[in-house]
Design a protein around this motif. Structure first.
Motif, PDB file in Angstrom:
ATOM      1  N   VAL A 173       1.404   1.216   3.758  1.00 42.30           N
ATOM      2  CA  VAL A 173       2.717   1.064   3.109  1.00 42.30           C
ATOM      3  C   VAL A 173       3.079   2.361   2.394  1.00 42.30           C
ATOM      4  N   ALA A 174       4.353   2.480   2.050  1.00 44.61           N
ATOM      5  CA  ALA A 174       4.794   3.648   1.295  1.00 44.61           C
ATOM      6  C   ALA A 174       4.585   3.357  -0.190  1.00 44.61           C
TER       7      ALA A 174
ATOM      8  N   THR B 127       2.165   7.460   2.136  1.00 41.44           N
ATOM      9  CA  THR B 127       1.551   6.296   2.799  1.00 41.44           C
ATOM     10  C   THR B 127       0.129   6.057   2.281  1.00 41.44           C
TER      11      THR B 127
ATOM     12  N   GLY C  58      11.696   6.561   0.223  1.00 43.08           N
ATOM     13  CA  GLY C  58      10.800   6.136   1.303  1.00 43.08           C
ATOM     14  C   GLY C  58      11.058   6.782   2.649  1.00 43.08           C
TER      15      GLY C  58
ATOM     16  N   LEU D 129       7.420   2.868  -2.802  1.00 43.16           N
ATOM     17  CA  LEU D 129       8.294   1.698  -2.732  1.00 43.16           C
ATOM     18  C   LEU D 129       7.564   0.388  -2.961  1.00 43.16           C
ATOM     19  N   TYR D 130       6.317   0.359  -2.610  1.00 49.26           N
ATOM     20  CA  TYR D 130       5.617  -0.929  -2.596  1.00 49.26           C
ATOM     21  C   TYR D 130       5.346  -1.406  -4.026  1.00 49.26           C
ATOM     22  N   PRO D 131       5.829  -2.591  -4.375  1.00 45.67           N
ATOM     23  CA  PRO D 131       5.621  -3.083  -5.735  1.00 45.67           C
ATOM     24  C   PRO D 131       4.174  -3.560  -5.946  1.00 45.67           C
TER      25      PRO D 131
END
Lengths: 204, 642
Positions: free
Chosen positions: A63-64, A51, A45, A67-69
């Motif tokens: 959000v990235a 993004t 990240g 990484l974002y679940p």
């Protein structure tokens, strides 16, 4: 693992709990650009090129994707005016350091980024950390690491380890999005540095 | 020390301590916090001890070295109990008089009292001094009463009774509900509701959970957490244990900066004492609840105050933030649920348990309950730590408590929230201070730093200062923060050097947006605040720098010149003699002239020119008038006899 349904660029996508937006998108062939991501490495990240815009619980956010679940009913837009503008500026910021990287130039073309917008400071390295993390996570050698903080952060080979481990490896070189120039340069420099006055502690 | 096994035994112990203390016995308290320490309180302490002996008062008068009283501007502070006579700026030479007059004769030493700067009126008692009178010192008030190294002092004030109550009369759920109901919001910066964070952590799956005190305070000019931890470490510890009980955690960390040696020392002593008394360890108060706590010393990175970075540092790695899309309350230290709160937040918890959520919630505003400690510094008469109810206006803080701006200068802005906060201008001074209002004004509560600035402050320079701080203190991991700050700082530096260009303001805004939107952690997401808030309220200053090459506050060296008004110069030769660059031509009866080529703009001439002459001027945005010809520099003095 329970299955999650989300929407990416208007398409319904099925994903498993624990997956990231990037993984879900890749699983159905939707492209999200990345620079610091590598499937063998833990998500990091740092480059933020991935993004994306999400809509969740009535709010829109950037959000990235790496990484974002994923979440049930999450709405993801991989391109939008805000996303594109963010990626454009991020590219312009790193192009100041590596203006000649072909990987960056391809992205710059896509997003209309001007590589001359910020004053050139060619360090070659964009601090994506692929080399550092690959050496630590895959090779488990830690021959290269970060030093310094903030705008003084840089990568450096640790001479004591690098002089033993790097000659026959160099697996980090092709990972470098700025064509390994910096890695090679730093490695050479580290190896040519005078030997430390006190003998390094033995690892064994 | 016998272990305390039940709330009844705690009551007994307290009774026992109080029975040995005569409330009418004179007691000298001396502020020994870090600020007073720096102003010489150690020497004062030595002379108090010596003087008590010398004047034959050993055993007849108590002496207590306490934590910070907050009025740091006037330290070292001595308060004589039970009358609460307050003496300020005490030096060792004042001590014999204090002991002989006030302790022996019960007389007040007038010259050591607080003097109102405008009316010259003297104030005898601590609680009548305007600085204290307008405060509501719930969390911070005990600091001046106890010796932080003495658990008995804390117990005498009812210490650990909240813990006893929680453990014996309340279930963990009830404690949690009480904190939720109180609407306590985190005092560390974000203002996230503490109860909700606790609940999230409590409900997170996993046997092992951690509770953490964030004492990695690093904002320039802010020291409330330091003073609380140094001055009343047991209150923080008690809050932490209560929180652990509510959350179901059995291990805690206190993450404190290595640069706070007194805090490290005092918290270490407090933990040992709490263990000996059985407030920490196994089966606390016979409740079956176990809890241990460890001190983790931070190695000095500002960013480690960010919760995920702090947790990474506790794990023994470099303190860099990690993504918090999954909250640290669920996945924190070693991926275990971890509840982190700031020093002040934890110290507030015992009050809520003792006095109830309803009592707490009646203080403050709709969205921000209770009180908040601010560190009031900068261009304000009374610098120090103030605790005020949420909802007080900025004007009251700066003028009623702070006593206004020194030297008849005009107020310009107050910077709140630390390096990532913003600057609030005069027209917003009547704003009620709480989490939401500060955010609306483009600043933030942060941990409670408040830097007052007067008319001699350049807002471009202020933004540059904070961005420079952040460029050192960003961890450097993610592009928008590292590179965004780098470029913003470059632009600001250029503007302040007179090299600003058309379009710079727009570029700053664009970079601010990306840094805010795309950064990994809160440091990056708020890093542009100093730029955005100064642009919002002081855009004309930026424009003056860029378009007119003028610094309206006469701060940016590249844009100002010093000039001696030949009409006013009396050839007193003070500036001529003091100029470190020998840039002033002059002499006896010769009007002085500054050689602009040699001038380093240090400002010495401006400062030393006697106010009754006021001949040295600062110029910005306009050419320096040509020097008067040498033949006209002679001053013809009128004969004195005339």
């Amino acid at each position: 693992m329970s299955e999650i349904t989300l929407q990416i660029d208007g398409r319904e996508v099925k994903a498993e709990e624990g997956m990231t937006i990037l993984e879900a998108a890749q699983s159905v062939g939707i492209y999200i650009p990345t620079l610091c991501h590598h499937e063998k490495l833990e998500p990091y990240g740092a480059c933020r090129i991935c993004t994306v815009e999400i809509e969740a619980r009535g709010r829109t956010n950037l959000v990235a994707a790496c990484l974002y679940p994923v979440e049930q009913n999450l709405v993801v837009r991989t391109r939008s005016e805000r996303v594109d503008k963010t990626r454009k500026v991020l590219l312009e910021l790193i192009l100041a350091h590596a203006p000649d990287s072909t990987e960056l130039q391809d992205l710059a073309q896509e997003y209309g980024a001007n590589k001359a917008r910020f004053e050139k400071e060619p360090s070659f390295c964009i601090l994506c950390g692929l080399c550092v993390r690959y050496c630590a996570e895959v090779k488990k050698k830690n021959a290269i690491g970060f030093v310094g903080r903030g705008t003084r952060r840089e990568i450096i080979f640790i001479p004591e380890i690098a002089s033993k481990e790097c000659w026959d490896c160099k697996e980090c070189f092709p990972l470098c999005p700025t064509e390994a120039l910096q890695a090679a340069f730093l490695l050479t420099k580290a190896l040519m540095a005078p030997a430390p006055t006190s003998a390094p502690e033995s690892e064994e | 020390m016998p272990r305390i096994n039940s709330p009844a035994e705690l009551k007994e112990l307290r009774k026992d301590i109080l029975s040995k203390r005569d409330p009418d016995k004179p007691c000298i308290t001396l502020c020994s916090g870090t600020a007073c320490h720096a102003s010489g309180s150690e020497e004062v302490a030595a002379s108090i001890e010596e003087e008590i002996k010398k004047q034959g008062l050993s055993g007849k008068v108590d002496f207590r070295k306490t934590g910070c009283h907050g009025f740091c501007e006037k330290g070292p502070i001595v308060v004589i109990h039970p009358e609460k006579i307050c003496y300020l700026q005490i030096e060792p030479k004042d001590v014999p008089e204090i002991v002989s007059q006030t302790i022996k004769e019960k007389k007040v030493v007038e010259r050591l009292l607080y003097t109102d700067p405008t009316t010259n009126e003297k104030t005898v008692h601590e609680f009548e001094i305007p600085f204290y009178k307008n405060q509501e010192r719930l969390v911070f008030g005990s600091n001046g009463k106890i010796d932080p190294k003495s658990i008995d002092d804390y117990l005498a004030l009812g210490g650990y009774s909240a813990l006893a109550k929680a453990l014996s009369q309340m279930t963990p759920e009830q404690v949690l509900e009480e904190v939720k109901k109180s609407n306590l919001r985190g005092r560390g910066g974000g203002g996230f509701p503490a109860g909700r964070k606790w609940e999230e952590c409590r409900n997170a799956p996993g046997e092992i959970k951690y509770v953490i005190v964030n004492a990695d305070e690093g904002d320039p000019g802010a020291y409330m957490d330091r003073s609380l931890l140094e001055g009343n470490p047991h209150s923080v510890l008690e809050g932490l244990i209560i929180g652990a009980y509510a959350i179901g955690s059995h291990e805690g960390y206190i993450y404190v900066r290595q640069e706070y040696p007194l805090a490290v020392e005092n918290v270490g002593i407090a933990i040992k004492q709490a263990e000996e008394h059985g407030f920490l360890g196994e089966n606390i108060f016979g409740s079956g609840f176990d809890f241990t706590v460890r001190v983790h010393r931070g190695a000095g990175a500002f960013v480690s105050g960010e919760s995920s970075a702090l947790m990474t540092a506790i794990e023994g790695r470099v303190g860099e933030p990690r993504p918090k899309y999954i909250h640290t309350a669920i996945k924190g230290v070693r991926d275990k649920p971890s509840c982190l709160n700031n020093v002040e937040t934890w110290a507030t918890v015992p009050l809520i348990i003792n006095k109830g959520a309803d009592w707490f919630a009646q203080l403050g505003t709709e969205g921000s309950k209770g009180t908040k400690i601010f560190s009031l510094v900068g261009k304000v008469n009374n610098t120090g730590l103030v605790e005020v109810p949420m909802g007080i206006t900025l004007r009251d803080i700066i003028y009623k408590l702070g006593g206004g701006i020194p030297g008849d200068k005009k107020f310009k802005a107050v910077q709140t929230g630390g390096p990532s906060g913003g600057c609030i201008p005069e027209e917003q001074l009547d704003m009620k201070v709480d989490f939401d209002e500060l955010a609306k004004a483009g600043s933030m509560m942060g941990s409670g730093g408040m830097i007052v600035m007067d008319e001699d402050t350049c807002m471009v320079d202020v933004a540059k200062y904070f961005l420079d701080f952040l460029s050192d203190e960003s961890c450097g991991k993610c592009v928008p923060c590292r590179e965004g700050i780098r470029q913003m700082l470059k632009i600001l530096t250029n503007i302040s050097k007179g090299e600003g260009k058309e379009g710079d303001i727009e570029l700053l805004e664009e970079l601010s947006q990306v840094t805010r939107d795309a950064s990994l952690c809160a440091l990056g997401r708020t890093a542009a605040n100093p730029v955005l808030s100064t642009l919002r309220y002081f855009r004309d200053e930026y424009e003056a720098h860029i378009k007119e090459k003028r610094c309206p506050a006469y701060v940016c060296k590249a844009l100002i010149s010093y000039y001696i008004d030949p009409e006013k110069c009396q050839a007193c030769t003070i500036c001529f003699r003091q100029c470190p660059a020998q840039a002033i031509a002059g002499g006896k009866n010769q009007i002085h002239v500054i050689d602009q080529e040699r001038c380093t703009k240090c400002g010495t001439c401006f400062e030393v020119c006697p106010p009754r002459f006021g001949a040295v001027k600062k110029i910005s945005g306009e050419p320096v008038p040509p020097p008067i010809p040498e033949e006209e520099r002679m001053i013809a003095r009128e004969s004195k006899e005339k």
